[in-house]
Design a protein around this motif. Structure first.
Motif, PDB file in Angstrom:
ATOM      1  N   ILE A  16       0.820  -1.221   0.000  1.00 49.82           N
ATOM      2  CA  ILE A  16       0.000   0.000   0.000  1.00 49.82           C
ATOM      3  C   ILE A  16       0.857   1.276   0.000  1.00 49.82           C
ATOM      4  N   HIS A  20       0.162   5.724  -0.808  1.00 49.13           N
ATOM      5  CA  HIS A  20       0.394   6.828   0.138  1.00 49.13           C
ATOM      6  C   HIS A  20       1.333   7.868  -0.472  1.00 49.13           C
ATOM      7  N   ALA A  73       2.021   2.245   7.727  1.00 46.60           N
ATOM      8  CA  ALA A  73       1.513   1.264   6.757  1.00 46.60           C
ATOM      9  C   ALA A  73       2.268  -0.037   6.990  1.00 46.60           C
ATOM     10  N   HIS A  79       1.179  -1.459  14.731  1.00 50.91           N
ATOM     11  CA  HIS A  79       0.491  -0.159  14.707  1.00 50.91           C
ATOM     12  C   HIS A  79       0.590   0.570  16.055  1.00 50.91           C
ATOM     13  N   GLU A  96      -2.877   3.478   9.168  1.00 51.45           N
ATOM     14  CA  GLU A  96      -3.672   2.556   8.349  1.00 51.45           C
ATOM     15  C   GLU A  96      -4.672   1.778   9.204  1.00 51.45           C
ATOM     16  N   GLY A 123      -6.968   5.399   8.526  1.00 51.14           N
ATOM     17  CA  GLY A 123      -7.239   5.287   7.078  1.00 51.14           C
ATOM     18  C   GLY A 123      -8.378   4.354   6.710  1.00 51.14           C
ATOM     19  N   THR A 125     -10.596   3.845   4.369  1.00 49.89           N
ATOM     20  CA  THR A 125     -10.727   4.373   2.995  1.00 49.89           C
ATOM     21  C   THR A 125     -12.163   4.489   2.516  1.00 49.89           C
TER      22      THR A 125
END
Ligand SMILES: NC(=O)c1ccc[n+]([C@@H]2O[C@H](COP(=O)([O-])OP(=O)(O)OC[C@H]3O[C@@H](n4cnc5c(N)ncnc54)[C@H](O)[C@@H]3O)[C@@H](O)[C@H]2O)c1
Length: 333
Positions: A16, A20, A73, A79, A96, A123, A125
């Motif tokens: 990904i 970005h 990401a 994370h 993310e 994120g 999306t």
């Protein structure tokens, strides 16, 4: 005085990452400065492409570069640790989805963000995809009458060889198709309807060709105000689908996310023209920039994204116990 350009560093040079970097490049006000990957070859490749500096240690990068914004990401188990470290060094975050492995990890990120007074955009999306935005407007307008129920279906070959191994290890990913794509569906349903998941019942299966995560799931959930929804996902072999049907008293919508939106007022579905909007990742970056400049909440806040993880935790609890589970979405409750 505001800086003309904020410096952005991306952690992770995986699948990904380029989406970005392309969005950072297209956003006036942001400039990419560094990329970090434990695999330095991958970081170097991206660094050459975008004329930035490559690192293989995120702590060293943050100390050396002092970026204004850090993009996370990385595999899901990293994370929380990286978000908290970056927050403690005063960096705003593009984090993310899914936000973290558990609600308690989400709470640590929220607390670190508040202490450092930084902006965090998670994120999800779905909020930035043109057909989804159009569907949300139709739901809000009530032009098809009262919202009655939602049926969301997603099939994809989840165990394909090209999928990085960490996605298939529960302790690194948090789960299988439901943790990765189910969180998109939970988020999509909540965001489209401006409601949150209140309770649910679920069933999952474990027949993947590798790893130890679930390969399918069926969730029956109720949103606040009692609207029911189903999420059905299969990661085994079969025909790929990504469709959300939204039923009202005066018609239906069929949302093929990323492709098209269809409407029925009683007859066959008719395809709607979708207005052109900027690419989803560009909208995410533009919203983060606005939140930083205005010192306001982001359009996908960590408190909201924590609720998606609360629902996911309830999915796994229900699958394990066979019992209906309530979802507590409130941070600090
Ligand atoms: N928003 C979306 O639609 C969307 C789409 C795809 C992926 N994602 C999310 O993006 C994130 C990354 O997914 P991906 O598909 O790019 O995964 P990926 O496996 O392709 O990339 C992750 C990268 O992190 C690197 N890495 C691992 N440990 C590291 C460490 N300690 N320090 C630095 N680098 C390390 C790996 O070498 C790898 O290159 C996940 O949270 C995923 O769910 C979101």
């Amino acid at each position: 005085m505001q800086k003309a350009e904020l410096r952005v560093a991306v952690l992770g040079a995986g699948i990904i990452a380029k989406a970005h970097f392309d969005a950072i490049q297209s956003t006036t006000g942001f400039a990419a400065c560094a990329v970090v990957d434990i695999n330095l070859d991958k970081a170097n490749e991206i660094a050459q492409l975008y004329e930035i500096t490559a690192y293989n240690d995120y702590r060293e990068m943050i100390k050396q570069e002092c970026p204004d914004v850090v993009v996370i990401a990385l595999p899901h188990y990293l994370h929380k640790e990286t978000a908290v470290f970056a927050a403690e060094h005063g960096c705003h975050l593009m984090l993310e989805k899914p936000m973290a492995l558990s609600v308690s990890e989400c709470d640590e990120i929220i607390q670190a963000g508040r202490k450092a007074d930084i902006r965090i955009l998670v994120g999800h999306t779905q909020h930035y995809i043109a057909e989804n935005i159009q569907a949300k407007r139709i739901i809000q307008s009530e032009e098809l009458g009262k919202l009655v129920m939602i049926h969301d279906v997603r099939h994809t070959n989840y165990f394909q060889d090209s999928r990085p191994q960490w996605f298939l290890e529960k302790e690194k990913s948090g789960g299988g198709i439901l943790a990765n794509l189910g969180t998109h569906s939970i988020d999509k349903i909540q965001w489209l309807t401006d409601r949150t998941v209140r309770k649910l019942r679920s069933s999952v299966s474990y027949h993947g060709s590798r790893g130890n995560v679930e390969g399918s799931g069926m969730i029956y959930l109720e949103l606040t105000s009692g609207i029911p929804a189903t999420i059905v996902q299969s990661g085994y072999l079969g025909a790929s689908r990504n469709e959300t049907e939204i039923m009202f008293t005066g018609g239906m919508l069929k949302l093929v996310t990323g492709e098209s939106l269809w409407i029925s007022r009683g007859g066959q579905y008719e395809k709607l023209d979708t207005p052109n909007t900027a690419a989803p990742f560009e909208l995410q970056y533009s919203d983060l920039l606005t939140a930083i400049r205005d010192h306001s909440e982001t359009s996908c806040s960590p408190a909201y994204a924590r609720g998606v993880i609360a629902a996911l935790e309830a999915v796994y609890r229900s699958a394990e116990t066979g019992l209906e589970q309530f979802v507590d979405q409130e941070f600090g409750s």
